[in-house]
Design a protein around this motif. Sequence first.
Motif, PDB file in Angstrom:
ATOM      1  N   UNK A  94       0.843  -1.192   0.000  1.00 48.30           N
ATOM      2  CA  UNK A  94       0.000   0.000   0.000  1.00 48.30           C
ATOM      3  C   UNK A  94       0.880   1.245   0.000  1.00 48.30           C
ATOM      4  N   UNK A  95       0.265   2.379  -0.284  1.00 52.59           N
ATOM      5  CA  UNK A  95       1.028   3.632  -0.202  1.00 52.59           C
ATOM      6  C   UNK A  95       1.514   3.826   1.225  1.00 52.59           C
ATOM      7  N   UNK A  96       2.750   4.230   1.339  1.00 53.42           N
ATOM      8  CA  UNK A  96       3.347   4.408   2.658  1.00 53.42           C
ATOM      9  C   UNK A  96       2.657   5.535   3.417  1.00 53.42           C
ATOM     10  N   UNK A  97       2.720   5.469   4.724  1.00 49.92           N
ATOM     11  CA  UNK A  97       2.203   6.554   5.546  1.00 49.92           C
ATOM     12  C   UNK A  97       3.272   7.643   5.675  1.00 49.92           C
ATOM     13  N   UNK A  98       2.866   8.774   6.174  1.00 49.43           N
ATOM     14  CA  UNK A  98       3.821   9.838   6.467  1.00 49.43           C
ATOM     15  C   UNK A  98       4.419  10.490   5.233  1.00 49.43           C
ATOM     16  N   UNK A  99       5.664  10.921   5.383  1.00 46.12           N
ATOM     17  CA  UNK A  99       6.313  11.710   4.346  1.00 46.12           C
ATOM     18  C   UNK A  99       6.487  10.922   3.051  1.00 46.12           C
ATOM     19  N   UNK A 100       6.831   9.648   3.148  1.00 49.52           N
ATOM     20  CA  UNK A 100       7.048   8.860   1.938  1.00 49.52           C
ATOM     21  C   UNK A 100       5.770   8.752   1.114  1.00 49.52           C
ATOM     22  N   UNK A 101       4.650   8.544   1.776  1.00 52.35           N
ATOM     23  CA  UNK A 101       3.380   8.475   1.069  1.00 52.35           C
ATOM     24  C   UNK A 101       2.993   9.802   0.451  1.00 52.35           C
ATOM     25  N   UNK A 102       3.288  10.882   1.164  1.00 53.52           N
ATOM     26  CA  UNK A 102       2.991  12.205   0.621  1.00 53.52           C
ATOM     27  C   UNK A 102       3.870  12.509  -0.582  1.00 53.52           C
ATOM     28  N   UNK A 103       5.116  12.077  -0.550  1.00 54.66           N
ATOM     29  CA  UNK A 103       5.999  12.284  -1.697  1.00 54.66           C
ATOM     30  C   UNK A 103       5.488  11.541  -2.929  1.00 54.66           C
ATOM     31  N   UNK A 104       4.976  10.327  -2.720  1.00 55.43           N
ATOM     32  CA  UNK A 104       4.411   9.605  -3.863  1.00 55.43           C
ATOM     33  C   UNK A 104       3.205  10.350  -4.423  1.00 55.43           C
ATOM     34  N   UNK A 105       2.323  10.835  -3.535  1.00 62.02           N
ATOM     35  CA  UNK A 105       1.144  11.569  -3.994  1.00 62.02           C
ATOM     36  C   UNK A 105       1.552  12.794  -4.805  1.00 62.02           C
ATOM     37  N   UNK A 106       2.524  13.545  -4.313  1.00 56.92           N
ATOM     38  CA  UNK A 106       2.979  14.746  -5.011  1.00 56.92           C
ATOM     39  C   UNK A 106       3.562  14.387  -6.374  1.00 56.92           C
ATOM     40  N   UNK A 107       4.377  13.341  -6.419  1.00 58.21           N
ATOM     41  CA  UNK A 107       5.000  12.925  -7.683  1.00 58.21           C
ATOM     42  C   UNK A 107       3.943  12.545  -8.718  1.00 58.21           C
ATOM     43  N   UNK A 108       2.935  11.807  -8.268  1.00 59.15           N
ATOM     44  CA  UNK A 108       1.884  11.396  -9.201  1.00 59.15           C
ATOM     45  C   UNK A 108       1.029  12.585  -9.628  1.00 59.15           C
TER      46      UNK A 108
END
Length: 242
Positions: A94-108
């Motif tokens: 699943x999408x990671x929690x915290x900063x890593x997950x937010x970085x994926x969201x921003x990249x996409x």
Amino acid sequence: MTERLTLVLIPGLMCSPRVWRDLLPDLHSDIAVLMVDHAPSSSLSEMARRVLDQSPGRFAVAGHSMGGRIAMEMMRMAPQRISHIALIDTAYQARASGQAGEQERVRRYILRDLAYAQGVRAMAKAWVKDMVHPTRLHDTDLIEAIVSMFEAKSADTFAGQIEALLNRRDASDVLRALKVPTLLAVGREDSWSNLAQHQAMQALAPHAQLDVIEEAGHMAPMEQPRSMADSLNRWLDVARQP
């Protein structure tokens, strides 16, 4: 008389059946191939249900990239219908929690916003630079085939698929439960769904065949279609042994 095996091929994010076209001539001739495409949706579960609705009673399935995620959702929904599964250039967490997950969201979302602002073709030309083996970046035929495939879909479709991926479920339980012949295949230079992720998947499904496609990135079925077909054939040969 032995019933003919059907292989259902599921494309990935913004891809179409075109992603499989070049490997078809090298697949076993006695396999019935069904290539599906994605209707607009923002849910991997909905995509999985649609593929199940199009597929015969029992079948083999191979999914590339997001298609691998869909194949695992299909296994979650209807394991009795799937005789073997191939997961290609994909991942399971699943999408990671915290900063890593937010970085994926921003990249996409950067790619999504580019598609809306400048068109899907502009987005695809930027995105493809990270999707193929570095030596193929000047292969104009390959790059145009990928860009044109993406361009055939809308920015709205892209946005929906991004939401589906951002809200994906962890598939560790699916991998642990697999009993059917399983193939994990990955381009050696895949920077989106790398070899380490496929090795982690194999740790959860130890019986799985892990094939590394040399001189390929994330778009391995288009970059190295013969090698990918060979991998699929070996997997199907094992699957059909008595």
